[in-house]
Write a protein that holds these residues in place. Structure first.
Motif, PDB file in Angstrom:
ATOM      1  N   VAL A 174       0.872  -1.192   0.000  1.00 54.24           N
ATOM      2  CA  VAL A 174       0.000   0.000   0.000  1.00 54.24           C
ATOM      3  C   VAL A 174       0.900   1.230   0.000  1.00 54.24           C
ATOM      4  N   PRO A 175       0.757   2.088  -0.993  1.00 56.12           N
ATOM      5  CA  PRO A 175       1.632   3.267  -1.031  1.00 56.12           C
ATOM      6  C   PRO A 175       1.539   4.086   0.254  1.00 56.12           C
ATOM      7  N   MET A 176       2.597   4.819   0.557  1.00 57.49           N
ATOM      8  CA  MET A 176       2.630   5.597   1.790  1.00 57.49           C
ATOM      9  C   MET A 176       2.087   7.009   1.560  1.00 57.49           C
ATOM     10  N   HIS A 177       2.183   7.459   0.303  1.00 59.40           N
ATOM     11  CA  HIS A 177       1.748   8.828   0.011  1.00 59.40           C
ATOM     12  C   HIS A 177       0.602   8.828  -0.995  1.00 59.40           C
ATOM     13  N   CYS A 178      -0.144   9.900  -0.948  1.00 65.36           N
ATOM     14  CA  CYS A 178      -1.273  10.059  -1.877  1.00 65.36           C
ATOM     15  C   CYS A 178      -1.341  11.512  -2.275  1.00 65.36           C
ATOM     16  N   ILE A 179      -2.098  11.758  -3.336  1.00 64.98           N
ATOM     17  CA  ILE A 179      -2.430  13.147  -3.663  1.00 64.98           C
ATOM     18  C   ILE A 179      -3.947  13.223  -3.555  1.00 64.98           C
ATOM     19  N   THR A 180      -4.425  14.171  -2.771  1.00 66.03           N
ATOM     20  CA  THR A 180      -5.869  14.224  -2.490  1.00 66.03           C
ATOM     21  C   THR A 180      -6.410  15.634  -2.614  1.00 66.03           C
ATOM     22  N   GLN A 181      -7.645  15.727  -3.098  1.00 65.09           N
ATOM     23  CA  GLN A 181      -8.332  17.007  -3.010  1.00 65.09           C
ATOM     24  C   GLN A 181      -8.298  17.440  -1.549  1.00 65.09           C
ATOM     25  N   GLY A 182      -8.065  18.725  -1.302  1.00 68.85           N
ATOM     26  CA  GLY A 182      -8.050  19.226   0.071  1.00 68.85           C
ATOM     27  C   GLY A 182      -9.464  19.383   0.606  1.00 68.85           C
ATOM     28  N   LEU A 183      -9.560  19.602   1.924  1.00 59.77           N
ATOM     29  CA  LEU A 183     -10.887  19.829   2.507  1.00 59.77           C
ATOM     30  C   LEU A 183     -11.501  21.109   1.941  1.00 59.77           C
ATOM     31  N   GLY A 184     -10.655  22.111   1.704  1.00 55.38           N
ATOM     32  CA  GLY A 184     -11.155  23.362   1.117  1.00 55.38           C
ATOM     33  C   GLY A 184     -11.673  23.128  -0.289  1.00 55.38           C
ATOM     34  N   THR A 185     -10.980  22.267  -1.039  1.00 55.28           N
ATOM     35  CA  THR A 185     -11.416  21.936  -2.400  1.00 55.28           C
ATOM     36  C   THR A 185     -12.764  21.214  -2.345  1.00 55.28           C
ATOM     37  N   ILE A 186     -12.849  20.210  -1.487  1.00 55.02           N
ATOM     38  CA  ILE A 186     -14.073  19.408  -1.374  1.00 55.02           C
ATOM     39  C   ILE A 186     -15.260  20.292  -0.979  1.00 55.02           C
ATOM     40  N   LEU A 187     -15.017  21.220  -0.057  1.00 59.57           N
ATOM     41  CA  LEU A 187     -16.112  22.072   0.437  1.00 59.57           C
ATOM     42  C   LEU A 187     -16.663  23.003  -0.634  1.00 59.57           C
ATOM     43  N   GLU A 188     -15.933  23.157  -1.751  1.00 59.46           N
ATOM     44  CA  GLU A 188     -16.435  24.016  -2.830  1.00 59.46           C
ATOM     45  C   GLU A 188     -17.439  23.304  -3.743  1.00 59.46           C
ATOM     46  N   ALA A 189     -17.543  21.984  -3.615  1.00 63.13           N
ATOM     47  CA  ALA A 189     -18.549  21.265  -4.421  1.00 63.13           C
ATOM     48  C   ALA A 189     -19.932  21.758  -3.995  1.00 63.13           C
ATOM     49  N   ARG A 190     -20.889  21.732  -4.930  1.00 67.11           N
ATOM     50  CA  ARG A 190     -22.202  22.313  -4.607  1.00 67.11           C
ATOM     51  C   ARG A 190     -23.048  21.408  -3.720  1.00 67.11           C
ATOM     52  N   HIS A 191     -22.814  20.114  -3.768  1.00 69.02           N
ATOM     53  CA  HIS A 191     -23.578  19.182  -2.927  1.00 69.02           C
ATOM     54  C   HIS A 191     -22.626  18.070  -2.492  1.00 69.02           C
ATOM     55  N   LEU A 192     -22.527  17.844  -1.205  1.00 65.95           N
ATOM     56  CA  LEU A 192     -21.690  16.747  -0.691  1.00 65.95           C
ATOM     57  C   LEU A 192     -22.590  15.586  -0.304  1.00 65.95           C
ATOM     58  N   VAL A 193     -22.228  14.391  -0.722  1.00 61.66           N
ATOM     59  CA  VAL A 193     -22.984  13.194  -0.326  1.00 61.66           C
ATOM     60  C   VAL A 193     -21.992  12.208   0.293  1.00 61.66           C
ATOM     61  N   LEU A 194     -22.076  12.091   1.608  1.00 63.92           N
ATOM     62  CA  LEU A 194     -21.159  11.213   2.352  1.00 63.92           C
ATOM     63  C   LEU A 194     -21.885   9.923   2.676  1.00 63.92           C
ATOM     64  N   LEU A 195     -21.304   8.808   2.287  1.00 64.16           N
ATOM     65  CA  LEU A 195     -21.928   7.501   2.525  1.00 64.16           C
ATOM     66  C   LEU A 195     -21.081   6.684   3.502  1.00 64.16           C
ATOM     67  N   ALA A 196     -21.759   5.837   4.286  1.00 56.66           N
ATOM     68  CA  ALA A 196     -21.016   4.912   5.152  1.00 56.66           C
ATOM     69  C   ALA A 196     -21.923   3.756   5.561  1.00 56.66           C
ATOM     70  N   TYR A 197     -21.337   2.593   5.660  1.00 60.93           N
ATOM     71  CA  TYR A 197     -22.080   1.405   6.103  1.00 60.93           C
ATOM     72  C   TYR A 197     -21.237   0.639   7.124  1.00 60.93           C
ATOM     73  N   GLY A 198     -21.936  -0.027   8.020  1.00 60.76           N
ATOM     74  CA  GLY A 198     -21.266  -0.952   8.926  1.00 60.76           C
ATOM     75  C   GLY A 198     -20.819  -0.285  10.213  1.00 60.76           C
ATOM     76  N   GLU A 199     -20.701  -1.137  11.252  1.00 63.90           N
ATOM     77  CA  GLU A 199     -20.337  -0.643  12.571  1.00 63.90           C
ATOM     78  C   GLU A 199     -19.011   0.044  12.635  1.00 63.90           C
ATOM     79  N   GLY A 200     -18.098  -0.439  11.810  1.00 66.51           N
ATOM     80  CA  GLY A 200     -16.741   0.109  11.823  1.00 66.51           C
ATOM     81  C   GLY A 200     -16.704   1.595  11.494  1.00 66.51           C
ATOM     82  N   LYS A 201     -17.770   2.085  10.860  1.00 71.24           N
ATOM     83  CA  LYS A 201     -17.787   3.513  10.492  1.00 71.24           C
ATOM     84  C   LYS A 201     -18.632   4.346  11.463  1.00 71.24           C
ATOM     85  N   ALA A 202     -19.284   3.679  12.449  1.00 70.93           N
ATOM     86  CA  ALA A 202     -20.253   4.380  13.296  1.00 70.93           C
ATOM     87  C   ALA A 202     -19.626   5.541  14.075  1.00 70.93           C
ATOM     88  N   GLN A 203     -18.453   5.320  14.641  1.00 70.61           N
ATOM     89  CA  GLN A 203     -17.842   6.380  15.441  1.00 70.61           C
ATOM     90  C   GLN A 203     -17.418   7.554  14.566  1.00 70.61           C
TER      91      GLN A 203
END
Ligand code: F6R
Length: 259
Positions: A174-203
């Motif tokens: 698994v690579p150690m580094h990534c290139i990712t849209q920043g939180l500021g970049t993501i927040l500029e999208a007009r609609h955010l849809v966050l999905l999650a399933y399973g207990e492991g994501k509950a917290q």
């Protein structure tokens, strides 16, 4: 705060979100979709196959959230390959209109700024799909990421590398580094849809939706967005204090409003 929709299972989440994407594309043939990878968005992509049957999607544009740094783009687990396999090919999108951050080492210093410029030139993202890491990351914005951050190189936490080891032959791959849209970049999208399933994501979901705004939990950035929808199954919703209120609100929402 975000609208929380509690559904029975991942397939129901996929159907709900695919219907919303269908409405978006009907309004705007060249809609800009923000695409996530990992396991979470797969039910959406699979529901989109029937949702978009017979629809002209040749003008639909897409921007992936992230990519591993230094991975060969032809590696089956590069996010370029995943987006091609799970989204572009099955939905029949135009490959040249679907972008993934460039994780090649050559030019990596400028790759983030170039990606943000491309998103801006496209007029911004209409609907951004998001999953969440067990450590609260969205995109690959690991704990400590600035809410104002732009697309850039990040170091994956050990926890994220372990979580993603299932996609690789060995955890060390698994690579150690990534290139990712920043939180500021993501927040500029007009609609955010966050999905999650399973207990492991509950917290992570409870912290992101109802916890304090904090860089230690990057997913909490969604609280800053005026139109964020969180779609979760019962297990991922199990630590939400206001779960009953979310159920009641959604049950009494006019269907025409969509999500
Ligand atoms: C993927 C991404 C990540 C994942 C998160 C959850 O593009 O940006 O934030 O959404 O790591 O991964 P899964 O869905 O595999 O549990």
């Amino acid at each position: 705060m975000a609208e929380v929709v509690i559904v029975e299972n991942p397939a129901a989440a996929g159907a709900l979100v695919a219907a919303e994407i269908g409405r978006l594309i009907a309004r705007r043939a060249d809609a800009v979709l923000g695409l996530a990878t990992g396991s979470t968005p797969l039910p959406v992509y699979s529901a989109l196959r029937s949702q978009l049957e017979g629809v002209d999607v040749s003008h639909v544009r897409g921007f992936a959230l992230d990519e591993y740094v230094g991975i060969d783009p032809s590696h089956p687990e590069s996010y370029r390959s995943v987006i091609t396999r799970e989204v572009v090919e099955p939905l029949g999108l135009t490959p040249s209109l679907v972008h993934v951050p460039d994780g090649s080492l050559d030019g990596i210093e400028q790759a983030g700024a170039e990606y943000d410029a491309k998103i801006r030139a496209a007029g911004g993202v209409d609907l951004q799909l998001l999953g969440i890491g067990t450590d609260g990351h969205i995109g690959f914005n690991e704990p400590g990421s600035s809410f104002a951050s732009r697309t850039r190189v990040k170091t994956l936490t050990e926890q994220t590398r372990e979580d993603n080891a299932r996609f690789f032959d060995s955890p060390d791959d698994v690579p150690m580094h990534c290139i990712t849209q920043g939180l500021g970049t993501i927040l500029e999208a007009r609609h955010l849809v966050l999905l999650a399933y399973g207990e492991g994501k509950a917290q992570a979901i409870a912290d992101a939706v109802e916890g304090p705004l904090s860089a230690i939990l990057p997913g909490s950035a969604i609280q800053l967005h005026p139109h964020a929808t969180v779609v979760v199954d019962e297990a991922a919703a199990s630590k939400l204090t206001l779960a009953d209120y979310y159920r009641y609100t959604f049950a009494n929402k006019p269907a025409w409003q969509g999500i």
